[in-house]
Structure formats: structure tokens, C-alpha cells
Design a protein around this motif. Structure first.
Motif, PDB file in Angstrom:
ATOM      1  N   ARG A 259       0.829  -1.211   0.000  1.00  0.00           N
ATOM      2  CA  ARG A 259       0.000   0.000   0.000  1.00  0.00           C
ATOM      3  C   ARG A 259       0.859   1.255   0.000  1.00  0.00           C
ATOM      4  O   ARG A 259       0.435   2.307  -0.490  1.00  0.00           O
ATOM      5  CB  ARG A 259      -0.945  -0.012   1.214  1.00  0.00           C
ATOM      6  N   ASN A 260       2.089   1.141   0.525  1.00  0.00           N
ATOM      7  CA  ASN A 260       2.973   2.294   0.605  1.00  0.00           C
ATOM      8  C   ASN A 260       4.416   1.816   0.454  1.00  0.00           C
ATOM      9  O   ASN A 260       5.130   1.653   1.452  1.00  0.00           O
ATOM     10  CB  ASN A 260       2.782   3.024   1.933  1.00  0.00           C
ATOM     11  N   PRO A 261       4.853   1.573  -0.790  1.00  0.00           N
ATOM     12  CA  PRO A 261       6.179   0.998  -1.003  1.00  0.00           C
ATOM     13  C   PRO A 261       7.322   1.803  -0.402  1.00  0.00           C
ATOM     14  O   PRO A 261       8.357   1.246  -0.047  1.00  0.00           O
ATOM     15  CB  PRO A 261       6.293   0.950  -2.533  1.00  0.00           C
ATOM     16  N   ALA A 262       7.143   3.111  -0.257  1.00  0.00           N
ATOM     17  CA  ALA A 262       8.214   3.947   0.287  1.00  0.00           C
ATOM     18  C   ALA A 262       8.170   4.020   1.803  1.00  0.00           C
ATOM     19  O   ALA A 262       9.095   4.557   2.432  1.00  0.00           O
ATOM     20  CB  ALA A 262       8.120   5.356  -0.291  1.00  0.00           C
ATOM     21  N   GLY A 263       7.107   3.497   2.405  1.00  0.00           N
ATOM     22  CA  GLY A 263       6.950   3.602   3.850  1.00  0.00           C
ATOM     23  C   GLY A 263       7.318   2.315   4.568  1.00  0.00           C
ATOM     24  O   GLY A 263       7.791   1.333   3.972  1.00  0.00           O
ATOM     25  N   ALA A 264       7.096   2.328   5.868  1.00  0.00           N
ATOM     26  CA  ALA A 264       7.384   1.151   6.689  1.00  0.00           C
ATOM     27  C   ALA A 264       6.347   0.069   6.411  1.00  0.00           C
ATOM     28  O   ALA A 264       5.169   0.366   6.172  1.00  0.00           O
ATOM     29  CB  ALA A 264       7.360   1.537   8.166  1.00  0.00           C
ATOM     30  N   PRO A 265       6.748  -1.201   6.438  1.00  0.00           N
ATOM     31  CA  PRO A 265       5.780  -2.288   6.256  1.00  0.00           C
ATOM     32  C   PRO A 265       4.696  -2.239   7.332  1.00  0.00           C
ATOM     33  O   PRO A 265       4.941  -1.821   8.469  1.00  0.00           O
ATOM     34  CB  PRO A 265       6.646  -3.546   6.392  1.00  0.00           C
ATOM     35  N   GLU A 266       3.493  -2.682   6.963  1.00  0.00           N
ATOM     36  CA  GLU A 266       2.380  -2.694   7.901  1.00  0.00           C
ATOM     37  C   GLU A 266       1.805  -4.095   8.020  1.00  0.00           C
ATOM     38  O   GLU A 266       1.988  -4.943   7.143  1.00  0.00           O
ATOM     39  CB  GLU A 266       1.295  -1.705   7.462  1.00  0.00           C
ATOM     40  N   ASP A 267       1.103  -4.348   9.098  1.00  0.00           N
ATOM     41  CA  ASP A 267       0.510  -5.645   9.381  1.00  0.00           C
ATOM     42  C   ASP A 267      -0.690  -5.871   8.456  1.00  0.00           C
ATOM     43  O   ASP A 267      -1.667  -5.124   8.501  1.00  0.00           O
ATOM     44  CB  ASP A 267       0.080  -5.688  10.842  1.00  0.00           C
ATOM     45  N   ALA A 268      -0.608  -6.875   7.614  1.00  0.00           N
ATOM     46  CA  ALA A 268      -1.705  -7.195   6.688  1.00  0.00           C
ATOM     47  C   ALA A 268      -2.368  -8.516   7.035  1.00  0.00           C
ATOM     48  O   ALA A 268      -3.133  -9.057   6.231  1.00  0.00           O
ATOM     49  CB  ALA A 268      -1.175  -7.249   5.250  1.00  0.00           C
ATOM     50  N   THR A 269      -2.116  -9.037   8.226  1.00  0.00           N
ATOM     51  CA  THR A 269      -2.597 -10.365   8.598  1.00  0.00           C
ATOM     52  C   THR A 269      -4.101 -10.502   8.430  1.00  0.00           C
ATOM     53  O   THR A 269      -4.579 -11.543   7.965  1.00  0.00           O
ATOM     54  CB  THR A 269      -2.217 -10.682  10.059  1.00  0.00           C
ATOM     55  N   GLU A 270      -4.852  -9.472   8.786  1.00  0.00           N
ATOM     56  CA  GLU A 270      -6.308  -9.581   8.718  1.00  0.00           C
ATOM     57  C   GLU A 270      -6.911  -8.691   7.631  1.00  0.00           C
ATOM     58  O   GLU A 270      -8.080  -8.340   7.694  1.00  0.00           O
ATOM     59  CB  GLU A 270      -6.922  -9.285  10.088  1.00  0.00           C
ATOM     60  N   TRP A 271      -6.107  -8.352   6.624  1.00  0.00           N
ATOM     61  CA  TRP A 271      -6.696  -7.756   5.431  1.00  0.00           C
ATOM     62  C   TRP A 271      -7.594  -8.804   4.768  1.00  0.00           C
ATOM     63  O   TRP A 271      -7.290 -10.004   4.791  1.00  0.00           O
ATOM     64  CB  TRP A 271      -5.610  -7.328   4.449  1.00  0.00           C
ATOM     65  N   SER A 272      -8.662  -8.366   4.165  1.00  0.00           N
ATOM     66  CA  SER A 272      -9.598  -9.301   3.552  1.00  0.00           C
ATOM     67  C   SER A 272      -8.942 -10.036   2.381  1.00  0.00           C
ATOM     68  O   SER A 272      -8.387  -9.407   1.479  1.00  0.00           O
ATOM     69  CB  SER A 272     -10.834  -8.565   3.029  1.00  0.00           C
ATOM     70  N   PRO A 273      -9.012 -11.373   2.390  1.00  0.00           N
ATOM     71  CA  PRO A 273      -8.474 -12.131   1.263  1.00  0.00           C
ATOM     72  C   PRO A 273      -9.476 -12.291   0.128  1.00  0.00           C
ATOM     73  O   PRO A 273      -9.190 -12.935  -0.872  1.00  0.00           O
ATOM     74  CB  PRO A 273      -8.171 -13.495   1.890  1.00  0.00           C
ATOM     75  N   SER A 274     -10.670 -11.684   0.277  1.00  0.00           N
ATOM     76  CA  SER A 274     -11.739 -11.912  -0.700  1.00  0.00           C
ATOM     77  C   SER A 274     -11.367 -11.435  -2.091  1.00  0.00           C
ATOM     78  O   SER A 274     -11.898 -11.930  -3.087  1.00  0.00           O
ATOM     79  CB  SER A 274     -13.028 -11.223  -0.246  1.00  0.00           C
ATOM     80  N   PHE A 275     -10.431 -10.461  -2.179  1.00  0.00           N
ATOM     81  CA  PHE A 275     -10.026  -9.987  -3.500  1.00  0.00           C
ATOM     82  C   PHE A 275      -9.288 -11.075  -4.277  1.00  0.00           C
ATOM     83  O   PHE A 275      -9.132 -10.990  -5.487  1.00  0.00           O
ATOM     84  CB  PHE A 275      -9.139  -8.746  -3.385  1.00  0.00           C
ATOM     85  N   GLY A 276      -8.843 -12.125  -3.561  1.00  0.00           N
ATOM     86  CA  GLY A 276      -8.155 -13.233  -4.227  1.00  0.00           C
ATOM     87  C   GLY A 276      -9.094 -14.305  -4.736  1.00  0.00           C
ATOM     88  O   GLY A 276      -8.798 -14.961  -5.729  1.00  0.00           O
ATOM     89  N   SER A 277     -10.228 -14.505  -4.038  1.00  0.00           N
ATOM     90  CA  SER A 277     -11.207 -15.496  -4.447  1.00  0.00           C
ATOM     91  C   SER A 277     -10.515 -16.830  -4.758  1.00  0.00           C
ATOM     92  O   SER A 277      -9.577 -17.219  -4.063  1.00  0.00           O
ATOM     93  CB  SER A 277     -11.996 -14.972  -5.650  1.00  0.00           C
ATOM     94  N   THR A 278     -10.954 -17.522  -5.790  1.00  0.00           N
ATOM     95  CA  THR A 278     -10.365 -18.820  -6.130  1.00  0.00           C
ATOM     96  C   THR A 278      -9.036 -18.681  -6.860  1.00  0.00           C
ATOM     97  O   THR A 278      -8.456 -19.677  -7.309  1.00  0.00           O
ATOM     98  CB  THR A 278     -11.347 -19.645  -6.981  1.00  0.00           C
ATOM     99  N   ALA A 279      -8.537 -17.448  -6.957  1.00  0.00           N
ATOM    100  CA  ALA A 279      -7.176 -17.232  -7.449  1.00  0.00           C
ATOM    101  C   ALA A 279      -6.172 -17.162  -6.309  1.00  0.00           C
ATOM    102  O   ALA A 279      -4.971 -17.278  -6.550  1.00  0.00           O
ATOM    103  CB  ALA A 279      -7.104 -15.943  -8.267  1.00  0.00           C
ATOM    104  N   GLY A 280      -6.655 -16.960  -5.036  1.00  0.00           N
ATOM    105  CA  GLY A 280      -5.648 -16.776  -4.004  1.00  0.00           C
ATOM    106  C   GLY A 280      -6.114 -16.654  -2.573  1.00  0.00           C
ATOM    107  O   GLY A 280      -5.431 -16.055  -1.762  1.00  0.00           O
ATOM    108  N   GLU A 281      -7.247 -17.238  -2.198  1.00  0.00           N
ATOM    109  CA  GLU A 281      -7.844 -16.931  -0.902  1.00  0.00           C
ATOM    110  C   GLU A 281      -7.524 -17.930   0.210  1.00  0.00           C
ATOM    111  O   GLU A 281      -7.746 -17.644   1.395  1.00  0.00           O
ATOM    112  CB  GLU A 281      -9.371 -16.830  -1.071  1.00  0.00           C
ATOM    113  N   VAL A 282      -6.989 -19.085  -0.095  1.00  0.00           N
ATOM    114  CA  VAL A 282      -6.888 -20.171   0.882  1.00  0.00           C
ATOM    115  C   VAL A 282      -5.895 -19.871   2.004  1.00  0.00           C
ATOM    116  O   VAL A 282      -4.867 -19.220   1.801  1.00  0.00           O
ATOM    117  CB  VAL A 282      -6.527 -21.488   0.173  1.00  0.00           C
TER     118      VAL A 282
END
Length: 392
Positions: A259-282
Motif C-alpha cells: 500500500r505504501n512501497p516507500a513507507g514502513a511495512p504494515e501488518d496485513a494479517t487480517e486484510w480481507s483475502p476476498s479480492f483473491g477469491s479462487t485465485a488466491g484466498e486459501v
């Protein structure tokens, strides 16, 4: 242009770089070797040779260095099974990653979706020559066949390449997307080319295949994954979340800077995986991915011998950038050095699962970040490369 993707070894960058990244973890499309047996996770195995174990641990530690929090990997050969860890399961912790820590597997999901598609072919419920419009009338490039969707030659653009969609996702990474919303985003983009004429790694292809599977079986896709893959293979800690962002304990804590390549990494553990669907949600674990690797590379427990051979014979040598040295097939690729498999990237996590039929060796890697290394490499694929080199 930045592109958020789920592709193997693929993350931010231009389309050309994305294609190169995918093919860096796939490869040669020559005749498939005869099927061999890979040890399952529960098989008894001899003690792993000490000198090789030392070389593997050194490769694991040196690749991670101080660049990311933690990684866990497993190497299975006829000599035994080695499991190694480096770093911690969470960026601010000191507990090493464990084989039962849950993680998001990104595009390794595609290997599962493709397997279910092949099960439907085996059962006579669909044909790989069916056009996608037979099931999803409003699909872009409706004449593209299910085979062309699965091997990425459909010409259907990936919604994740759309800067407007990307901005919407990064604006609210907890948003739950429907599959129709993902397909609608792809429909706003120009097609890449006529079906069969071009190759482009596209998450839309596998979202559409998931829609086909749901329609044919008249079941929610989460139930399909559970009943056809996870339960029969006793992958008790693997789930298709179905839009839920929760991830059961124990789990890795994943960092991203997408989300911000120039910034510090952030916790994405509970970002919604729904955007991956059957391409990447498991969601899965190292232990369960070991079981999955055995099923994927042998067909045992998921496909009959004829259908597994169909998958083995599916590696492309054209259109470009597929050629005699690199290629992609039905949900997996073959590298020029003889390693078959796939990698996955989703914000916060990277994974790799590969098998060498010549060496009868399998490598599974799980890392709790997708932030590129200083070299530009993606963590789990970079660790796979180092472990493969250490095996010789």
C-alpha cells in the motif's frame, strides 16, 4: 504503474516484469517424466543427512538475513525429511514459525482450483474445450475455453492490473469483494488479445473458474474445497475463508508495503483475502501444504492417473513468453531446471511449493512477508531458490 497481484513470484511492477517473474518460477515444457512417488507428511522417513541439513539451514538463514521476520521450510527427499526455521512468527516476537502456524497461501490456491476443475473433467461434468461464456455469459473474451483460462492464454485481463481497482482495494483493504465485482472490474479493461494468441497471468481467469465450479456443482465454493480436497486429504488446518478475514490461531503475522512501497511495512494479517477469491484466498499451514504437495505432484487422492497425466502434459511452449525453456500449464509451471510447481504472493505472505521428479524432492516454503528483499527477489521464492541450490 503499480500492480497488486497474486501471481507466483509476482508483486508490484509493470506487466513485462510480472511476466518475467512468473516464468522465473516456471519453465521448460518438454515431455513429462514418468510419475514418481513423493513422501506424504505422515510417512516415516530416515534421518536426514547431517551435512545436507546444515547446508539447507545455512541457505535458509543467509537468505532471510535481517531482511524479514521469519520463514519456515520443509525439504523431502528419499533420504528423509528436513524442516528448518529462521527468525520469528511475528515481527516483534521471538517464537520461531511452526509447522502448524496458519498462513495465507496466495496463488497456491490456483493449484487447488485447477485440480477441482480437472476433477470435473474426469467426472464428465465439464470439458476443457467449453467456452467460458457457456457458464458466465458476460465474461470478457467469452469464446476463451476453460483450458485457456487455466493456462493463462484466455486473453482476459486481470482486474488486479486496473489502477482504479487497486486504489479502491488499498483504500480499504478490509473490504469484502464478491466474485462478480472482480469480474466486473476486469470487464472495464481492454482484452489482452484473442483467446490462444497471447499469454498473460490473470487472476480473473481463476475467479471465473471458481464461478464455473460453483455453478456446475451447485455448492458454495468453500464447501467444494473442503469436500473435494481438504477433508479427503485430512488437511484439517486448511480453509477457504469465503470472504472472512479472520485467521485461526496459531498463525503467522504478515507484513506488507504494497500500500505504501516507500513507507514502513504494515501488518496485513487480517486484510480481507476476498479480492483473491479462487485465485488466491486459501489459508493453510506448512504441514498441510506438505500433504497438498504430495497430492499435487502425484495426483494421489485427488485425480486418477490419466487426468494427472493430462495436467503433466499441459505445460505450454507457446505463445510467448512461453517457449522451449519456460512454460505454464493447468495451474502450475515447469522450470528449465526440472522443478515443477507454483508460488504465491498475497499482502503479508509468500509461499512456494515445488517438486523435482528427477530428484524425487519436494520443497515447501512459507514466509511472513511479501516485502521484496534488497535484491528485488520475493521472500519465499528466494528461499526456495537457495534451498534448491543447496540440494544440488
Amino acid at each position: 504503474m503499480r500492480t497488486l497481484t497474486l501471481a507466483s513470484g509476482m508483486r508490484l511492477g509493470t506487466l513485462a516484469l510480472a511476466l518475467a517473474a512468473v516464468l522465473a518460477v516456471t519453465g521448460c515444457s518438454g515431455p513429462a517424466p514418468a510419475a514418481t512417488s513423493t513422501p506424504a507428511a505422515t510417512d516415516e522417513a530416515p534421518d536426514f543427512p547431517a551435512d545436507t541439513a546444515t547446508a539447507l539451514q545455512t541457505a535458509l538463514d543467509s537468505t532471510r538475513g535481517d531482511e524479514f521476520a521469519g520463514v519456515i521450510a520443509r525439504v523431502i527427499t528419499p533420504d528423509g525429511t528436513w524442516t528448518g526455521t529462521s527468525g520469528a512468527a511475528a515481527p516483534d516476537g521471538d517464537t520461531p514459525p511452526a509447522p502448524d502456524d496458519r498462513t495465507r497461501i496466495g496463488s497456491l490456491t490456483k493449484t487447488m482450483t485447477a485440480t477441482i476443475l480437472l476433477q470435473l473433467v474426469e467426472e464428465g461434468l465439464v470439458s476443457l474445450d467449453d467456452p467460458i461464456s457457456q457458464y458466465v455469459p458476460d465474461s470478457p473474451n467469452g469464446a476463451a475455453t476453460l483450458r485457456q483460462l487455466a493456462d493463462m492464454t484466455s486473453g482476459i485481463p486481470s482486474y488486479s492490473l486496473d489502477p482504479d481497482w487497486e486504489a479502491m482495494y488499498f483504500g480499504d483493504p478490509f473490504r469484502v469483494f464478491t466474485t462478480q465485482e472482480l469480474v466486473d472490474a476486469a470487464r472495464t479493461l481492454p482484452v489482452v488479445g484473442a483467446p490462444g494468441e497471447v499469454w498473460q497471468y490473470s487472476n480473473t481467469n481463476y475467479v471465473l473458474l471458481g464461478m464455473v465450479i460453483e455453478q456446475v456443482l451447485e455448492q458454495p465454493i468453500a464447501d467444494v474445497f473442503a469436500e473435494r480436497l481438504f477433508e479427503p486429504l485430512n488437511m484439517a488446518d486448511t480453509v477457504y475463508p469465503g470472504g472472512s478475514a479472520s485467521i485461526d490461531e496459531p498463525h503467522l503475522v504478515g507484513l506488507t508495503n504494497q500500500r505504501n512501497p516507500a513507507g514502513a511495512p504494515e501488518d496485513a494479517t487480517e486484510w480481507s483475502p476476498s479480492f483473491g477469491s479462487t485465485a488466491g484466498e486459501v489459508v493453510s499451514t506448512l504441514d498441510d501444504l506438505t500433504v497438498w504437495a504430495h497430492a499435487l505432484f502425484t495426483g494421489e487422492g485427488v485425480l486418477d492417473e490419466e487426468t494427472q497425466q493430462l495436467r503433466r502434459d499441459s505445460i505450454l511452449s507457446s505463445p510467448p513468453p512461453n517457449d522451449a525453456e519456460s512454460g505454464y500449464g493447468l495451474g502450475w509451471g515447469e522450470r528449465a531446471d526440472g522443478w515443477w510447481g507454483h508460488s504465491g504472493t498475497i499482502p503479508g505472505f509468500t509461499t512456494s511449493v515445488f517438486h523435482s521428479y528427477d530428484q524425487d524432492a519436494t520443497i515447501v516454503v512459507v514466509a511472513n512477508t511479501d516485502v521484496p528483499l534488497a535484491s528485488g527477489d520475493i521472500p519465499a521464492p528466494a528461499v526456495f531458490e537457495a534451498l534448491a541450490a543447496a540440494l544440488g
